[in-house]
Design a protein around this motif. Structure first.
Motif, PDB file in Angstrom:
ATOM      1  N   VAL A 124       0.873  -1.176   0.000  1.00 36.52           N
ATOM      2  CA  VAL A 124       0.000   0.000   0.000  1.00 36.52           C
ATOM      3  C   VAL A 124       0.909   1.226   0.000  1.00 36.52           C
ATOM      4  N   THR A 125       0.730   2.081  -1.001  1.00 36.32           N
ATOM      5  CA  THR A 125       1.564   3.263  -1.155  1.00 36.32           C
ATOM      6  C   THR A 125       1.002   4.432  -0.330  1.00 36.32           C
ATOM      7  N   ASP A 126       1.725   5.545  -0.317  1.00 32.00           N
ATOM      8  CA  ASP A 126       1.296   6.705   0.474  1.00 32.00           C
ATOM      9  C   ASP A 126      -0.052   7.269   0.034  1.00 32.00           C
ATOM     10  N   ASP A 127      -0.435   7.049  -1.210  1.00 35.58           N
ATOM     11  CA  ASP A 127      -1.739   7.539  -1.676  1.00 35.58           C
ATOM     12  C   ASP A 127      -2.843   6.498  -1.459  1.00 35.58           C
ATOM     13  N   ASP A 128      -2.563   5.486  -0.636  1.00 36.41           N
ATOM     14  CA  ASP A 128      -3.490   4.405  -0.280  1.00 36.41           C
ATOM     15  C   ASP A 128      -3.864   3.497  -1.451  1.00 36.41           C
TER      16      ASP A 128
ATOM     17  N   ASP B 248      -8.453  -2.951   1.053  1.00 35.61           N
ATOM     18  CA  ASP B 248      -9.537  -3.393   1.933  1.00 35.61           C
ATOM     19  C   ASP B 248      -8.900  -4.182   3.068  1.00 35.61           C
ATOM     20  N   ALA B 249      -9.026  -3.690   4.287  1.00 37.70           N
ATOM     21  CA  ALA B 249      -8.384  -4.315   5.438  1.00 37.70           C
ATOM     22  C   ALA B 249      -8.908  -5.712   5.750  1.00 37.70           C
ATOM     23  N   ASN B 250      -9.973  -6.148   5.080  1.00 38.02           N
ATOM     24  CA  ASN B 250     -10.547  -7.468   5.355  1.00 38.02           C
ATOM     25  C   ASN B 250      -9.805  -8.610   4.671  1.00 38.02           C
TER      26      ASN B 250
ATOM     27  N   ILE C 263      -7.701 -12.566  -3.950  1.00 45.13           N
ATOM     28  CA  ILE C 263      -8.998 -11.936  -3.681  1.00 45.13           C
ATOM     29  C   ILE C 263      -8.830 -10.418  -3.708  1.00 45.13           C
ATOM     30  N   MET C 264      -9.758  -9.731  -4.384  1.00 48.56           N
ATOM     31  CA  MET C 264      -9.672  -8.285  -4.537  1.00 48.56           C
ATOM     32  C   MET C 264     -11.074  -7.693  -4.492  1.00 48.56           C
ATOM     33  N   SER C 265     -11.206  -6.518  -3.892  1.00 47.66           N
ATOM     34  CA  SER C 265     -12.502  -5.836  -3.819  1.00 47.66           C
ATOM     35  C   SER C 265     -12.472  -4.528  -4.591  1.00 47.66           C
ATOM     36  N   VAL C 266     -13.643  -4.133  -5.053  1.00 52.48           N
ATOM     37  CA  VAL C 266     -13.843  -2.846  -5.706  1.00 52.48           C
ATOM     38  C   VAL C 266     -14.952  -2.145  -4.936  1.00 52.48           C
ATOM     39  N   PHE C 267     -14.719  -0.889  -4.547  1.00 51.93           N
ATOM     40  CA  PHE C 267     -15.714  -0.131  -3.802  1.00 51.93           C
ATOM     41  C   PHE C 267     -16.400   0.849  -4.735  1.00 51.93           C
ATOM     42  N   GLU C 268     -17.691   0.656  -4.910  1.00 50.76           N
ATOM     43  CA  GLU C 268     -18.497   1.598  -5.678  1.00 50.76           C
ATOM     44  C   GLU C 268     -19.748   1.858  -4.846  1.00 50.76           C
TER      45      GLU C 268
ATOM     46  N   ARG D 217     -17.811  -4.768  -4.078  1.00 51.94           N
ATOM     47  CA  ARG D 217     -17.917  -5.981  -4.881  1.00 51.94           C
ATOM     48  C   ARG D 217     -16.566  -6.680  -4.870  1.00 51.94           C
ATOM     49  N   THR D 218     -16.594  -8.004  -4.787  1.00 47.69           N
ATOM     50  CA  THR D 218     -15.375  -8.780  -4.634  1.00 47.69           C
ATOM     51  C   THR D 218     -15.234  -9.787  -5.764  1.00 47.69           C
ATOM     52  N   GLY D 219     -14.009  -9.964  -6.231  1.00 51.50           N
ATOM     53  CA  GLY D 219     -13.673 -10.949  -7.254  1.00 51.50           C
ATOM     54  C   GLY D 219     -12.260 -11.435  -7.008  1.00 51.50           C
ATOM     55  N   MET D 220     -11.627 -11.983  -8.045  1.00 50.19           N
ATOM     56  CA  MET D 220     -10.251 -12.464  -7.932  1.00 50.19           C
ATOM     57  C   MET D 220      -9.480 -12.059  -9.182  1.00 50.19           C
ATOM     58  N   ILE D 221      -8.203 -11.684  -8.962  1.00 53.28           N
ATOM     59  CA  ILE D 221      -7.333 -11.322 -10.075  1.00 53.28           C
ATOM     60  C   ILE D 221      -6.253 -12.382 -10.256  1.00 53.28           C
ATOM     61  N   ASP D 222      -5.633 -12.366 -11.454  1.00 57.03           N
ATOM     62  CA  ASP D 222      -4.470 -13.218 -11.684  1.00 57.03           C
ATOM     63  C   ASP D 222      -3.207 -12.370 -11.514  1.00 57.03           C
ATOM     64  N   LYS D 223      -2.044 -12.945 -11.783  1.00 55.87           N
ATOM     65  CA  LYS D 223      -0.783 -12.238 -11.548  1.00 55.87           C
ATOM     66  C   LYS D 223      -0.458 -11.203 -12.626  1.00 55.87           C
TER      67      LYS D 223
END
Length: 168
Positions: A60-64, A84-86, A97-102, A107-113
């Motif tokens: 996590v960078t300084d701009d969050d 997302d701290a969860n 696991i990755m979340s998107v806040f709208e 909303r939660t999904g999954m990413i690859d590398k």
């Protein structure tokens, strides 16, 4: 035996067999240290950091912004995500696991590398499944219910298991 240092507030345990681990400096910034040599490989510059998994580490960078870096400290892919701290941002079997806040929901999904969505971000929650204390290759994916979409308390209708053979 306790080892103290004027250089580090904390050094995390390295992942199995990995030579790099996260350290926290006296200014609460995180970087990466070689546990075999004691050499700082990636300087302390992050608000948060996770151990390397499958060749990349989340920071996590300084701009969050949540980013993934390689062992040289360079971005593994250009895309940044919301923190997302969860969740623990580690890859297992090529997925994270990755979340998107709208507003008004997450909303939660999954990413690859490569940072591409391999499980679409349409779930309320995704959690790994553990068996006898060990993480399996399966995940529980919780779909939103109509009640949840209307911000009312509701029990998720569907719980699915995802294994490596499922493609989104």
């Amino acid at each position: 035996k306790r080892i103290t240092s004027k250089k580090f507030k904390m050094i995390y345990e390295a992942a199995d067999g990995d030579s790099l681990t996260v350290f926290v400096d006296m200014h609460h910034k995180r970087g990466f240290l070689n546990v075999n040599t004691g050499k700082i490989e990636i300087p302390a510059q992050y608000k948060r950091a996770w151990v390397f998994s499958e060749g990349v580490a989340a920071v996590v960078t300084d701009d969050d912004s949540l980013r993934f870096i390689n062992r040289d400290g360079c971005n593994a892919f250009p895309k940044a995500f919301q923190y997302d701290a969860n969740y623990d941002y580690v890859f297992h079997n090529g997925k994270c696991i990755m979340s998107v806040f709208e507003e008004p929901e997450k909303r939660t999904g999954m990413i690859d590398k490569k940072g591409a969505w391999v499980v679409p971000q349409e779930y309320e929650d995704i959690q790994p499944i553990y068996y006898k204390g060990y993480r399996t290759r399966n995940y529980l994916l919780t779909l939103k219910t109509e009640n949840n979409l209307n911000n009312e308390v509701g029990v998720p209708k569907t719980i699915l298991e995802l294994d490596e053979s499922i493609e989104a």
